[in-house]
Design a protein around this motif. Structure first.
Motif, mmCIF file in Angstrom:
data_model
loop_
_atom_site.group_PDB
_atom_site.id
_atom_site.type_symbol
_atom_site.label_atom_id
_atom_site.label_comp_id
_atom_site.label_asym_id
_atom_site.label_seq_id
_atom_site.Cartn_x
_atom_site.Cartn_y
_atom_site.Cartn_z
ATOM 1 N N VAL A 239 0.783 -1.254 -0.120
ATOM 2 C CA VAL A 239 0.035 -0.011 0.030
ATOM 3 C C VAL A 239 0.881 1.155 0.160
ATOM 4 O O VAL A 239 0.563 2.056 -0.815
ATOM 5 N N TYR A 240 2.093 1.351 0.823
ATOM 6 C CA TYR A 240 2.782 2.564 0.801
ATOM 7 C C TYR A 240 3.649 2.540 -0.570
ATOM 8 O O TYR A 240 3.838 3.840 -0.813
ATOM 9 N N PHE A 241 4.077 1.536 -0.926
ATOM 10 C CA PHE A 241 4.803 1.451 -2.240
ATOM 11 C C PHE A 241 3.902 2.208 -3.375
ATOM 12 O O PHE A 241 4.316 2.712 -4.201
ATOM 13 N N THR B 73 7.133 -5.691 -7.829
ATOM 14 C CA THR B 73 6.378 -4.734 -6.910
ATOM 15 C C THR B 73 6.686 -5.346 -5.610
ATOM 16 O O THR B 73 6.971 -4.481 -4.546
ATOM 17 N N SER B 74 6.641 -6.410 -5.213
ATOM 18 C CA SER B 74 6.630 -7.091 -3.974
ATOM 19 C C SER B 74 8.189 -6.924 -3.544
ATOM 20 O O SER B 74 8.363 -6.474 -2.356
ATOM 21 N N LEU B 75 9.140 -7.100 -4.149
ATOM 22 C CA LEU B 75 10.564 -7.201 -3.708
ATOM 23 C C LEU B 75 10.806 -5.525 -3.520
ATOM 24 O O LEU B 75 11.418 -5.324 -2.609
ATOM 25 N N ILE B 76 10.255 -4.568 -4.463
ATOM 26 C CA ILE B 76 10.818 -3.328 -4.440
ATOM 27 C C ILE B 76 9.804 -2.612 -3.101
ATOM 28 O O ILE B 76 10.455 -1.873 -2.337
ATOM 29 N N ALA B 77 8.761 -3.170 -2.864
ATOM 30 C CA ALA B 77 7.830 -2.649 -1.777
ATOM 31 C C ALA B 77 8.567 -3.043 -0.392
ATOM 32 O O ALA B 77 8.509 -2.235 0.542
ATOM 33 N N VAL B 78 8.917 -4.336 -0.342
ATOM 34 C CA VAL B 78 9.588 -4.673 0.889
ATOM 35 C C VAL B 78 10.666 -4.159 1.198
ATOM 36 O O VAL B 78 11.132 -3.981 2.283
ATOM 37 N N SER B 79 11.607 -3.981 0.249
ATOM 38 C CA SER B 79 12.984 -3.214 0.355
ATOM 39 C C SER B 79 13.303 -1.941 0.450
ATOM 40 O O SER B 79 14.188 -1.159 0.833
ATOM 41 N N SER B 80 12.157 -1.166 -0.226
ATOM 42 C CA SER B 80 12.437 0.301 -0.162
ATOM 43 C C SER B 80 12.165 0.866 1.283
ATOM 44 O O SER B 80 11.414 0.575 1.779
ATOM 45 N N GLY B 81 13.495 1.771 1.480
ATOM 46 C CA GLY B 81 13.391 2.330 2.638
ATOM 47 C C GLY B 81 12.670 3.482 3.043
ATOM 48 O O GLY B 81 12.406 3.972 4.144
ATOM 49 N N ASN B 82 12.609 4.270 1.814
ATOM 50 C CA ASN B 82 12.057 5.634 2.139
ATOM 51 C C ASN B 82 11.345 6.157 0.935
ATOM 52 O O ASN B 82 11.199 5.553 -0.230
ATOM 53 N N ILE B 83 10.473 7.329 0.870
ATOM 54 C CA ILE B 83 9.636 7.808 -0.061
ATOM 55 C C ILE B 83 10.475 7.937 -1.311
ATOM 56 O O ILE B 83 9.921 7.540 -2.398
ATOM 57 N N GLY B 84 11.654 8.661 -1.201
ATOM 58 C CA GLY B 84 12.446 9.031 -2.289
ATOM 59 C C GLY B 84 12.631 7.792 -3.263
ATOM 60 O O GLY B 84 12.669 7.929 -4.358
ATOM 61 N N THR B 85 13.281 6.779 -2.371
ATOM 62 C CA THR B 85 13.779 5.615 -3.093
ATOM 63 C C THR B 85 12.459 4.782 -3.794
ATOM 64 O O THR B 85 12.616 4.481 -4.912
ATOM 65 N N ALA B 86 11.386 4.788 -3.025
ATOM 66 C CA ALA B 86 10.186 4.380 -3.657
ATOM 67 C C ALA B 86 9.833 4.857 -4.789
ATOM 68 O O ALA B 86 9.383 4.196 -5.943
ATOM 69 N N LEU B 87 9.801 6.153 -4.778
ATOM 70 C CA LEU B 87 9.257 6.996 -6.188
ATOM 71 C C LEU B 87 10.307 6.528 -7.338
ATOM 72 O O LEU B 87 9.817 6.236 -8.521
ATOM 73 N N ARG B 88 11.545 6.378 -7.025
ATOM 74 C CA ARG B 88 12.394 5.995 -8.308
ATOM 75 C C ARG B 88 12.387 4.602 -8.497
ATOM 76 O O ARG B 88 12.292 4.269 -9.783
ATOM 77 N N HIS B 89 12.100 3.765 -7.509
ATOM 78 C CA HIS B 89 11.922 2.374 -7.930
ATOM 79 C C HIS B 89 10.829 2.062 -8.331
ATOM 80 O O HIS B 89 10.747 1.172 -9.252
ATOM 81 N N ARG B 90 9.748 2.592 -8.330
ATOM 82 C CA ARG B 90 8.544 2.528 -8.893
ATOM 83 C C ARG B 90 8.542 2.832 -10.198
ATOM 84 O O ARG B 90 7.646 2.240 -11.035
ATOM 85 N N LEU C 96 2.112 -9.903 -15.604
ATOM 86 C CA LEU C 96 1.577 -9.964 -14.107
ATOM 87 C C LEU C 96 2.620 -10.670 -13.230
ATOM 88 O O LEU C 96 2.450 -10.073 -12.042
ATOM 89 N N THR C 97 2.999 -11.940 -13.448
ATOM 90 C CA THR C 97 3.894 -12.303 -12.869
ATOM 91 C C THR C 97 5.174 -11.485 -12.542
ATOM 92 O O THR C 97 5.607 -11.334 -11.382
ATOM 93 N N TYR C 98 5.519 -10.768 -13.652
ATOM 94 C CA TYR C 98 6.689 -9.848 -13.434
ATOM 95 C C TYR C 98 6.393 -8.585 -12.421
ATOM 96 O O TYR C 98 6.968 -8.350 -11.545
ATOM 97 N N LEU C 99 5.045 -8.238 -12.566
ATOM 98 C CA LEU C 99 4.567 -7.008 -11.725
ATOM 99 C C LEU C 99 4.667 -7.326 -10.283
ATOM 100 O O LEU C 99 4.932 -6.860 -9.247
ATOM 101 N N PHE C 100 4.101 -8.841 -10.146
ATOM 102 C CA PHE C 100 3.686 -9.284 -8.795
ATOM 103 C C PHE C 100 4.997 -9.306 -7.878
ATOM 104 O O PHE C 100 5.495 -8.701 -6.878
ATOM 105 N N ILE C 101 6.047 -9.875 -8.655
ATOM 106 C CA ILE C 101 7.379 -10.233 -7.929
ATOM 107 C C ILE C 101 8.384 -8.831 -7.738
ATOM 108 O O ILE C 101 8.516 -8.755 -6.670
#
Length: 131
Positions: free
Chosen positions: A27-29, A87-104, A80-85
């Motif tokens: 949700v946060y990601f 998005t899950s990896l990036i969402a769990v490992s993103s530490g802050n909002i700036g990183t999440a925005l770039r990784h999104r 869809l498999t790529y998106l799920f994997i």
């Protein structure tokens, strides 16, 4: 994993706590930074991108549902498999909002494909063609 300001080893996490953290990370990601949280002038340039992202996200969900309900389901399995994997990896490992925005941006192109399918399905582009 940090909970209630104490360090918890990964082996001490229950399945319910893991599921709660996983869903919260997703949700946060997907939704952070919220528009009402932009209080500093430096965060203002992220606002138009977030409005566009919410629009894109809504229609990508519509496109995913449309793809799975019609004969596009087999073709949608790999993205869809790529998106799920990813998005899950990036969402769990993103530490802050700036990183999440770039990784999104790593997965936004695939979300854009599904949002195009959603836009076309809502506004009638598929009515004249058999799928």
């Amino acid at each position: 994993y940090t909970h209630s300001e104490k360090q918890v080893l990964a082996s001490q996490i229950t399945y319910a706590e893991f599921a709660n953290s996983f869903i919260k990370a997703w949700v946060y990601f997907m939704l952070k930074p919220f528009p009402w949280e932009i209080s500093k002038l430096l965060r203002l340039p992220a606002y138009p991108q977030m409005v566009l992202w919410y629009f894109l996200l809504f229609f990508s969900i519509v496109g995913i549902v449309f793809s799975l309900r019609n004969s596009l389901g087999y073709a949608a399995a790999a993205p869809l498999t790529y998106l799920f994997i990813m998005t899950s990896l990036i969402a769990v490992s993103s530490g802050n909002i700036g990183t999440a925005l770039r990784h999104r941006d790593m997965v936004s192109a695939i979300y854009l494909i599904f949002s195009a399918v959603g836009l076309i399905s809502v506004f009638g582009g598929f009515k004249n063609h058999e799928i």
